[in-house]
Design a protein around this motif. Structure first.
Motif, PDB file in Angstrom:
ATOM      1  N   GLY A 171       0.836  -1.197   0.000  1.00  0.00           N
ATOM      2  CA  GLY A 171       0.000   0.000   0.000  1.00  0.00           C
ATOM      3  C   GLY A 171       0.867   1.242   0.000  1.00  0.00           C
ATOM      4  O   GLY A 171       1.725   1.416  -0.866  1.00  0.00           O
ATOM      5  N   ASP A 172       0.676   2.111   0.999  1.00  0.00           N
ATOM      6  CA  ASP A 172       1.480   3.338   1.056  1.00  0.00           C
ATOM      7  C   ASP A 172       2.650   3.217   2.037  1.00  0.00           C
ATOM      8  O   ASP A 172       3.252   4.208   2.429  1.00  0.00           O
ATOM      9  N   VAL A 173       2.985   1.974   2.432  1.00  0.00           N
ATOM     10  CA  VAL A 173       4.101   1.731   3.352  1.00  0.00           C
ATOM     11  C   VAL A 173       5.291   1.201   2.561  1.00  0.00           C
ATOM     12  O   VAL A 173       5.144   0.296   1.740  1.00  0.00           O
ATOM     13  N   ARG A 174       6.491   1.779   2.809  1.00  0.00           N
ATOM     14  CA  ARG A 174       7.709   1.307   2.187  1.00  0.00           C
ATOM     15  C   ARG A 174       8.662   0.865   3.293  1.00  0.00           C
ATOM     16  O   ARG A 174       8.958   1.636   4.215  1.00  0.00           O
ATOM     17  N   ILE A 175       9.130  -0.388   3.193  1.00  0.00           N
ATOM     18  CA  ILE A 175      10.052  -0.940   4.182  1.00  0.00           C
ATOM     19  C   ILE A 175      11.424  -1.035   3.525  1.00  0.00           C
ATOM     20  O   ILE A 175      11.601  -1.750   2.541  1.00  0.00           O
ATOM     21  N   HIS A 176      12.385  -0.310   4.065  1.00  0.00           N
ATOM     22  CA  HIS A 176      13.754  -0.343   3.562  1.00  0.00           C
ATOM     23  C   HIS A 176      14.544  -1.295   4.467  1.00  0.00           C
ATOM     24  O   HIS A 176      14.643  -1.058   5.668  1.00  0.00           O
ATOM     25  N   VAL A 177      15.101  -2.341   3.859  1.00  0.00           N
ATOM     26  CA  VAL A 177      15.850  -3.331   4.621  1.00  0.00           C
ATOM     27  C   VAL A 177      17.327  -2.940   4.584  1.00  0.00           C
ATOM     28  O   VAL A 177      17.904  -2.784   3.515  1.00  0.00           O
ATOM     29  N   VAL A 178      17.901  -2.765   5.772  1.00  0.00           N
ATOM     30  CA  VAL A 178      19.303  -2.355   5.879  1.00  0.00           C
ATOM     31  C   VAL A 178      20.072  -3.357   6.737  1.00  0.00           C
ATOM     32  O   VAL A 178      19.515  -3.963   7.638  1.00  0.00           O
ATOM     33  N   ALA A 179      21.366  -3.511   6.438  1.00  0.00           N
ATOM     34  CA  ALA A 179      22.214  -4.398   7.227  1.00  0.00           C
ATOM     35  C   ALA A 179      22.431  -3.784   8.610  1.00  0.00           C
ATOM     36  O   ALA A 179      22.679  -2.588   8.720  1.00  0.00           O
ATOM     37  N   ALA A 180      22.320  -4.587   9.623  1.00  0.00           N
ATOM     38  CA  ALA A 180      22.494  -4.095  11.000  1.00  0.00           C
ATOM     39  C   ALA A 180      23.970  -3.921  11.326  1.00  0.00           C
ATOM     40  O   ALA A 180      24.824  -4.522  10.759  1.00  0.00           O
TER      41      ALA A 180
END
Length: 72
Positions: A63-72
């Motif tokens: 929908g209107d949510v964007r999840i950016h996956v980043v290395a911890a």
């Protein structure tokens, strides 16, 4: 548009689990149903594989949510 950042602590996270971990659904099973319904995209393309491996640097949209996956 809501932006969420997810810190990845392993090589990858399964798509349905990611949706659960960021709070977009209550369980992995609910995450699988969201993916199956066709509302989830990965890097701008519709994703129908419920357990697709999501790695650092990828962006998941619901929908209107964007999840950016980043290395911890």
């Amino acid at each position: 548009m809501q932006k969420v950042s997810f810190d990845l602590t392993s090589e990858y996270v399964e798509l349905n689990q990611l949706l659960k971990l960021v709070g977009l659904c209550d369980s992995g099973g609910a995450g699988k149903m969201m993916v199956a319904s066709g509302v989830v995209s990965v890097d701008g393309k519709k994703e129908l594989r419920k357990t697709a491996k999501i790695r650092a640097g990828q962006t998941v949209g619901v929908g209107d949510v964007r999840i950016h996956v980043v290395a911890a």
